[in-house]
Write a protein that holds these residues in place. Structure first.
Motif, PDB file in Angstrom:
ATOM      1  N   GLN A  66      12.148  11.167  -8.972  1.00 60.03           N
ATOM      2  CA  GLN A  66      13.389  11.057  -8.742  1.00 60.03           C
ATOM      3  C   GLN A  66      13.833  12.485  -7.480  1.00 60.03           C
ATOM      4  OE1 GLN A  66      15.788  11.541 -12.667  1.00 60.03           O
ATOM      5  NE2 GLN A  66      17.502  10.758 -11.203  1.00 60.03           N
TER       6      GLN A  66
ATOM      7  N   LEU B 205      16.440   7.051 -13.577  1.00 57.37           N
ATOM      8  CA  LEU B 205      16.260   6.054 -12.420  1.00 57.37           C
ATOM      9  C   LEU B 205      17.366   4.606 -12.335  1.00 57.37           C
ATOM     10  CD1 LEU B 205      13.972   4.955 -10.828  1.00 57.37           C
ATOM     11  CD2 LEU B 205      12.990   3.957 -12.780  1.00 57.37           C
TER      12      LEU B 205
ATOM     13  N   SER C  22      19.406   6.134  -9.626  1.00 55.70           N
ATOM     14  CA  SER C  22      18.790   6.479  -8.549  1.00 55.70           C
ATOM     15  C   SER C  22      18.649   5.340  -7.369  1.00 55.70           C
ATOM     16  CB  SER C  22      17.614   6.782  -8.181  1.00 55.70           C
ATOM     17  OG  SER C  22      17.858   8.593  -8.851  1.00 55.70           O
TER      18      SER C  22
END
Length: 283
Positions: free
Chosen positions: A57, A178, A181
């Motif tokens: 990440q 995640l 992101s």
């Protein structure tokens, strides 16, 4: 005599049953230790995977910042990285689910064996009730062993439950990171798309202006070719028609609006009227 012989036979069998029960308990304790070691190894692997996901990440965030500076071309690289990250996450998620399923199956098998052992212990207890004081002592001893084992097993199960909860929380946090992101990538892509739209509008406006300029040049050239030839030393005139503008007249004769204004002493282009005669300056 038959009763005495049966009682002697039961006394002879009691140590054998006690030894079998102890062997079962030791085997079960060994299995529990193996399962604990396996769960600890899997937990370490899961923590390592979570750490790798966080590193991945961080790397993606750096790539996103670099892609934002590079502009439109970076959007394609970001899309490829996002797809690769999704594939890696799906692979790791499948591996974790398989690992969790395997652990659940092992726990289920262990529970089955525990249930079978408990049933066997209950059967032994029922037989020991009918035996002598020695056999009662053996029953009490087995009961103490059973209680100790059940207490140890309860502690192990509670520890495994807590570790599973911590693992679930770690996985949920990794999924949330995640997802954040992904949302940032989507925001960058949306920003690029929003930049593309005004640039395309400006390009379209420039193309329209160029087309208008080309059309005006063509009209001026056509007007220049269609304008009647002047007589030598004479002055050419034009009679203003309804709806005709000074700009159109200038384009027709291939002269500038300023030259027409100066030649006819006009203040501005809106001062002409229908039927007015205008002198055309020399080209």
């Amino acid at each position: 005599m038959a009763i005495v012989a049966a009682f002697a036979t039961l006394q002879a069998c009691a140590p054998i049953r006690d030894q079998t029960a102890r062997q079962d308990v030791e085997s079960l304790q060994s299995n529990v230790q193996q399962i604990e070691s396996s769960l600890q190894a899997r937990q370490a692997g899961v923590y390592e995977q979570v750490r790798e996901l966080r590193e991945e990440q961080a790397r993606l965030e750096r790539l996103i910042e670099e892609g934002a500076r590079q502009g439109r071309g970076a959007a394609q690289q970001i899309e490829r990285l996002r797809e690769k990250t999704n594939e890696d996450f799906e692979k790791r998620d499948r591996a974790q689910r398989e690992t969790a399923q395997t652990g659940a199956e092992q726990l289920a098998r262990l529970n089955g064996r525990l249930e079978a052992l408990q049933k066997g212990l209950l059967t032994v207890n029922d037989n020991l009730v009918a035996m002598s004081d020695f056999e009662k002592k053996q029953e009490e001893r087995i009961a103490r062993i059973q209680e100790q084992f059940q207490g140890q097993l309860k502690v192990v199960v509670e520890e495994v439950g807590r570790e599973n909860q911590e693992l679930s929380r770690g996985l949920a946090a990794a999924r949330a990171d995640l997802e954040a992101s992904r949302q940032e990538i989507a925001g960058v892509r949306q920003g690029l798309l929003e930049l593309q739209r005004p640039m395309q509008e400006i390009a379209d406006q420039l193309a329209a202006v160029q087309t208008q300029v080309q059309d005006l040049a063509k009209r001026q050239e056509a007007a220049r070719k269609a304008a009647p030839a002047r007589s030598g030393g004479g002055s050419e005139h034009h009679t203003v028609r309804a709806g005709e503008t000074l700009t159109a007249i200038a384009a027709r004769y291939g002269v500038s609006v300023r030259a027409l204004l100066d030649r006819n002493g006009l203040a501005d282009a809106d001062s002409i009227r229908e039927g007015q005669k205008l002198a055309i300056p020399e080209r």
